[in-house]
Motif scaffolding. Structure first.
Motif, PDB file in Angstrom:
ATOM      1  N   ASP A 146       0.868  -1.239  -0.074  1.00  0.00           N
ATOM      2  CA  ASP A 146       0.069   0.065   0.111  1.00  0.00           C
ATOM      3  C   ASP A 146       0.715   1.272  -0.009  1.00  0.00           C
ATOM      4  OD1 ASP A 146       1.016   0.106   2.558  1.00  0.00           O
ATOM      5  OD2 ASP A 146      -0.813  -0.506   3.640  1.00  0.00           O
ATOM      6  N   PHE A 147       0.128   2.399  -0.184  1.00  0.00           N
ATOM      7  CA  PHE A 147       0.952   3.642  -0.183  1.00  0.00           C
ATOM      8  C   PHE A 147       1.684   4.047   1.035  1.00  0.00           C
ATOM      9  CE2 PHE A 147      -2.504   5.352  -3.107  1.00  0.00           C
ATOM     10  CZ  PHE A 147      -2.009   5.001  -4.081  1.00  0.00           C
ATOM     11  N   ASP A 148       1.174   3.629   2.053  1.00  0.00           N
ATOM     12  CA  ASP A 148       1.801   4.110   3.289  1.00  0.00           C
ATOM     13  C   ASP A 148       3.240   2.987   3.636  1.00  0.00           C
ATOM     14  OD1 ASP A 148      -0.018   5.537   4.229  1.00  0.00           O
ATOM     15  OD2 ASP A 148      -1.122   4.153   5.165  1.00  0.00           O
ATOM     16  N   SER A 149       3.380   1.780   3.062  1.00  0.00           N
ATOM     17  CA  SER A 149       4.700   1.431   3.064  1.00  0.00           C
ATOM     18  C   SER A 149       5.629   2.106   2.211  1.00  0.00           C
ATOM     19  CB  SER A 149       4.690  -0.174   2.558  1.00  0.00           C
ATOM     20  OG  SER A 149       3.331  -0.717   2.818  1.00  0.00           O
ATOM     21  N   VAL A 150       5.264   2.395   1.051  1.00  0.00           N
ATOM     22  CA  VAL A 150       6.232   3.169   0.280  1.00  0.00           C
ATOM     23  C   VAL A 150       6.679   4.451   0.886  1.00  0.00           C
ATOM     24  CG1 VAL A 150       6.296   4.478  -1.903  1.00  0.00           C
ATOM     25  CG2 VAL A 150       4.783   2.442  -1.915  1.00  0.00           C
ATOM     26  N   ILE A 151       5.745   4.961   1.680  1.00  0.00           N
ATOM     27  CA  ILE A 151       6.282   6.387   2.106  1.00  0.00           C
ATOM     28  C   ILE A 151       7.226   6.043   3.294  1.00  0.00           C
ATOM     29  CG2 ILE A 151       5.239   8.068   3.782  1.00  0.00           C
ATOM     30  CD1 ILE A 151       4.517   8.541   0.903  1.00  0.00           C
ATOM     31  N   ARG A 152       6.800   4.671   4.113  1.00  0.00           N
ATOM     32  CA  ARG A 152       7.633   4.358   5.069  1.00  0.00           C
ATOM     33  C   ARG A 152       9.081   4.037   4.679  1.00  0.00           C
ATOM     34  NH1 ARG A 152       5.135   0.021   6.890  1.00  0.00           N
ATOM     35  NH2 ARG A 152       3.240   0.721   6.764  1.00  0.00           N
ATOM     36  N   CYS A 153       9.227   3.339   3.706  1.00  0.00           N
ATOM     37  CA  CYS A 153      10.547   3.127   3.064  1.00  0.00           C
ATOM     38  C   CYS A 153      11.113   4.135   2.787  1.00  0.00           C
ATOM     39  CB  CYS A 153      10.509   2.110   2.007  1.00  0.00           C
ATOM     40  SG  CYS A 153       9.784   0.483   2.807  1.00  0.00           S
ATOM     41  N   LEU A 154      10.687   5.056   1.941  1.00  0.00           N
ATOM     42  CA  LEU A 154      11.236   6.338   1.352  1.00  0.00           C
ATOM     43  C   LEU A 154      11.843   7.120   2.607  1.00  0.00           C
ATOM     44  CD1 LEU A 154       9.129   7.818  -1.539  1.00  0.00           C
ATOM     45  CD2 LEU A 154      11.290   7.114  -1.470  1.00  0.00           C
TER      46      LEU A 154
END
Ligand code: ADP
Ligand code: MG
Length: 460
Positions: free
Chosen positions: A367-375
């Motif tokens: 999901d979008f949140d995982s992308v944000i977390r990794c970034l």
């Protein structure tokens, strides 16, 4: 067959870029010819303006998805204002050309909808009925609620609010409700409206001083089916207009059904009084189907088209595509098309070859949140900053990386990604994806970093 493919493309474009783009631009264009030998798609536009505009703004979208639908990688797209009889004539007419193989790699799976919205006769899309919908634990509540509403409109659950991820059957159920009511009561006035079409209509009503007429039209309906209501966020005036229409219909016990990708509480930029009304009735969710349900869906789709899919192939495809039923259908269609075009039996090996070739392993859909977390482990920017209007060079570039990754690993549409990152337009996301791809090609170290982050994201 060409007409069918164009209809499919319109469905995809509607998902990716919104109804407004489809109504304004693509409806004016026709798919004329497909030159399979040279991998060229010929499109016709009514005038030079449309021709150029579609080419520059939507060339990539056309190339990517028509390529998928014709089962080739990056076909050449030729848009002309005149009927093309032979390939050589292209130069004579005013033509805008997007070359084959020149642009960014295809990023996402086919949204292979086999059907199109058709408004008459009867109601909506005939293939989107209750009987063609496969019920499993993931959608049983939504299905039961939809049926109850269809049998007793305006009385049991009003409004009915269906929410769930992309490609899980929300639009399908809205149409099924409309169809059933129309069958039981042919006189009922049923309006299916994606919210962005509502927005467009409202804006033009204001412009041409026809707001009164606009309201009257909506107040006259017996059943209002509103698709993707989340896209009304931050549109204050439209919300205001919609609020009054909602009240008028609700008070006269007319059925209203909403679909959304999230619960009312999570729709941002929504006036409080409208938010509370969305949740007045029943809020029912649809989540990702289980393996068994996915297999059942594959079997049913194959049955409909009179094809036979061996059990082991059905379960391979079902486990290959994680959650999105639209992608599940796309995968099935590609496997079946490849088998029939090459005259081979439908086997697991063949399915593997076809699906792997498209390079779309979604075994780690995130999901979008995982992308944000990794970034955030690599770059010092918060979600608020990424969503802000800030245009600092560094911030803008990280925002583009976020768009690229989100598009690549979440299976969401351009529109969804733009919406999530501060309400940006789908074309901004498309542009970002292209920029990041080119940069990754030109700058080896950056390309490596990008791949590493992507791995982290998909493993998270
Ligand atoms: P959404 O509106 O939630 O994004 P759609 O309703 O457009 O999803 O569904 C995507 C595709 O998947 C459609 O072709 C639809 O018919 C199909 N589909 C989704 N769920 C089911 C289901 N449970 N049974 C049969 N087909 C389904
Ligand atoms: Mg939908």
């Amino acid at each position: 067959m060409l007409a069918g493919i164009w209809e499919e493309f319109l469905m995809i474009a509607r998902e990716e870029a919104g109804s407004r783009v489809v109504e304004t631009w693509f409806k004016a264009v026709t798919l004329q010819r497909w030159d399979a030998l040279n991998k060229v798609v010929y499109l016709q536009a009514p005038n030079h303006f449309v021709c150029d505009w579609v080419q520059t703004s939507y060339g990539l979208l056309l190339q990517e998805h028509l390529g998928r639908l014709f089962n080739v990688v990056k076909p050449k797209i030729v848009i002309t204002t005149e009927v093309q009889k032979q390939t050589e004539e292209v130069d004579k007419a005013h033509a805008a050309v997007l070359p084959a193989e020149s642009l960014s790699a295809a990023l996402e799976p086919a949204h292979a909808n086999k059907v199109s919205i058709n408004r008459s006769p009867g109601f909506g899309n005939k293939n989107y009925s209750f009987s063609s919908f496969v019920v499993g634990p993931s959608n049983a509540l939504a299905y039961a609620a939809a049926q109850a509403v269809a049998q007793n409109p305006g009385t049991v659950y009003n409004p009915l609010f269906l929410f769930g991820g992309s490609g899980l059957g929300k639009t399908h159920l809205l149409h099924a409700i409309g169809q059933e009511i129309k069958t039981n009561n042919p006189k009922a006035i049923i309006l299916y409206q994606p919210i962005d079409r509502f927005v467009t209509e409202f804006i033009s009503a204001i412009r041409f001083d026809r707001v009164h007429k606009f309201r009257e039209k909506y107040k006259a309906v017996d059943v209002l089916l509103v698709d993707d209501i989340q896209f009304i966020s931050n549109k204050e005036q439209t919300q205001e207009a919609f609020f009054h229409i909602f009240n008028a219909l609700y008070e006269t016990k007319k059925q209203i059904v909403f679909s959304s990708d999230t619960v009312p509480a999570n729709i941002e930029g929504l006036a409080e009084r409208l938010r509370s009304r969305l949740g007045w009735g029943l809020v029912a969710d649809i989540y990702a189907p289980s393996l068994e349900t996915k297999i059942a869906i594959i079997k049913k789709k194959a049955d409909y088209t009179g094809q036979e899919v061996p059990d082991d192939v059905a379960s391979f495809i079902a486990s290959y595509v994680v959650s999105n039923v639209r992608e599940l259908e796309g995968a099935l269609i590609r496997v079946m098309a490849f088998a029939s075009l090459t005259n081979q039996p439908v086997t697991i090996d063949l399915a593997k070859k076809v699906l792997m070739r498209c390079g779309e392993s979604h075994s780690h859909l995130v999901d979008f949140d995982s992308v944000i977390r990794c970034l955030s482990k690599h770059y010092p920017y918060s979600l608020e900053e990424l969503r802000s209007k800030g245009r600092g060079k560094d911030l803008a570039s990280v925002r583009q990386i976020a768009m690229f990754l989100m598009k690549k690993v979440t299976g969401k549409s351009l529109r969804d990604v733009g919406h999530f990152l501060g309400g940006r337009d789908h074309s901004t996301v498309m542009h970002a994806v292209g920029c990041i791809e080119r940069r990754a090609l030109a700058d080896h170290a950056f390309g490596e970093l990008l791949r590493r982050i992507e791995q982290e994201v998909t493993r998270s």
